[in-house]
Every structure is written in structure tokens, then in C-alpha cells.
Design a protein around this motif. Structure first.
Motif, PDB file in Angstrom:
ATOM      1  N   ALA A 117       4.624  -6.209 -24.534  1.00 57.98           N
ATOM      2  CA  ALA A 117       4.707  -5.110 -23.569  1.00 57.98           C
ATOM      3  C   ALA A 117       5.192  -5.599 -22.212  1.00 57.98           C
ATOM      4  O   ALA A 117       5.291  -6.807 -21.985  1.00 57.98           O
ATOM      5  N   PRO A 118       5.482  -4.652 -21.301  1.00 56.62           N
ATOM      6  CA  PRO A 118       5.909  -5.048 -19.959  1.00 56.62           C
ATOM      7  C   PRO A 118       4.915  -5.984 -19.279  1.00 56.62           C
ATOM      8  O   PRO A 118       3.736  -6.006 -19.604  1.00 56.62           O
ATOM      9  N   ALA A 119       5.421  -6.745 -18.336  1.00 59.14           N
ATOM     10  CA  ALA A 119       4.684  -7.738 -17.561  1.00 59.14           C
ATOM     11  C   ALA A 119       4.301  -8.938 -18.414  1.00 59.14           C
ATOM     12  O   ALA A 119       3.387  -9.680 -18.091  1.00 59.14           O
ATOM     13  N   GLY A 120       5.005  -9.117 -19.547  1.00 58.03           N
ATOM     14  CA  GLY A 120       4.795 -10.291 -20.370  1.00 58.03           C
ATOM     15  C   GLY A 120       3.480 -10.322 -21.124  1.00 58.03           C
ATOM     16  O   GLY A 120       3.024 -11.393 -21.500  1.00 58.03           O
ATOM     17  N   LEU A 121       2.871  -9.169 -21.341  1.00 58.19           N
ATOM     18  CA  LEU A 121       1.594  -9.135 -22.046  1.00 58.19           C
ATOM     19  C   LEU A 121       1.789  -8.884 -23.534  1.00 58.19           C
ATOM     20  O   LEU A 121       2.594  -8.047 -23.928  1.00 58.19           O
ATOM     21  N   GLN A 122       1.020  -9.581 -24.332  1.00 59.71           N
ATOM     22  CA  GLN A 122       0.962  -9.283 -25.756  1.00 59.71           C
ATOM     23  C   GLN A 122      -0.282  -8.419 -25.959  1.00 59.71           C
ATOM     24  O   GLN A 122      -1.371  -8.772 -25.512  1.00 59.71           O
ATOM     25  N   LEU A 123      -0.091  -7.269 -26.598  1.00 56.42           N
ATOM     26  CA  LEU A 123      -1.168  -6.303 -26.771  1.00 56.42           C
ATOM     27  C   LEU A 123      -1.585  -6.186 -28.221  1.00 56.42           C
ATOM     28  O   LEU A 123      -0.737  -6.188 -29.118  1.00 56.42           O
TER      29      LEU A 123
END
Length: 131
Positions: A117-123
Motif C-alpha cells: 500500500a501507499p507509504a511503503g506499508l505492507q498490509l
């Protein structure tokens, strides 16, 4: 001993507007507050109840195997409990998230999807399926 009153995950987003749109407007996190100054902008979003999950490397590997099929997460992964992981996965993908793994039933009886996802996050999106 002092008590912790809130867990706040602080994410620095290179594309602040895109991250805000994604997490607030698409995922539906409620905006609690927003501040702007000469030093920049910050928005605080409500994400329901917060927990801190500590895992060791072998268990992190196991979770990735179950959800994705291989080790893909870094040392931080953000998990959101949602009402419908299939629908939410489609909505977030349409809004720009990359689906790493479609919703998968886990051995602990939840339906989990994995996204970048945006901002380099893995969700991880998880839906508890009950007994």
C-alpha cells in the motif's frame, strides 16, 4: 509502572496526499485531527482498537507462508481487521494498492489478504470467520 493509553504507528509518507487519500478516504480510517505548520503536515487517523503483535522470525515466516506462500514482509507489517476482506481487498486494489495475495483462509480461521500500500506499508487485511 506507567500505563500506556494509546498505540500510535507513525508513518512518514513521501506522497502525503496519496497516503491520506488511501488510508482515510478509501480504507475509511476516521480523521481525529490534522495539523499544518511551516514544518509540514500531519493527520491522525483512528484505526479502532490497537494491539502490538511481537513475533519471532520463524513465526513471521510461517504467517507469510500461510498468507502469501513465501517470505515477503519486512520487520513491520500493518494488519487491519475488516468486516469483509474480499470486498476491502478489491476496493484497496482499485485505489492503487498492489495485491500480493488474495484472501486466503488461515489455520486460525480468518480470511487474510496481503497488499502493498501507499507509504511503503505492507498490509494484512483479516476477517475473523468465527467458530
Amino acid at each position: 509502572m506507567t500505563g500506556v493509553r494509546e498505540l500510535r504507528l507513525v508513518v512518514t509518507a513521501a506522497d502525503y496526499d496519496e497516503a491520506l487519500r488511501f488510508y482515510r478516504d478509501v480504507l475509511g480510517l476516521e480523521q481525529r485531527a490534522a495539523f499544518a505548520s511551516d514544518g509540514g503536515r500531519v493527520t491522525i487517523l483512528e484505526a479502532g482498537r490497537a494491539t502490538l503483535e511481537i513475533t519471532d522470525p520463524p513465526h513471521a515466516e510461517f504467517i507469510d507462508q500461510v498468507e502469501v506462500g513465501s517470505r515477503v514482509a519486512g520487520h513491520i507489517r500493518v494488519a487491519f481487521e475488516v468486516d469483509d476482506s474480499e470486498r476491502t481487498t478489491r476496493e484497496l486494489a482499485a485505489a492503487g494498492a498492489e495485491v500480493i495475495a488474495e484472501p486466503t483462509r488461515t489455520p486460525w480461521n480468518s480470511l487474510n489478504a496481503r497488499l502493498r500500500a501507499p507509504a511503503g506499508l505492507q498490509l494484512t487485511l483479516f476477517q475473523e470467520l468465527g467458530e
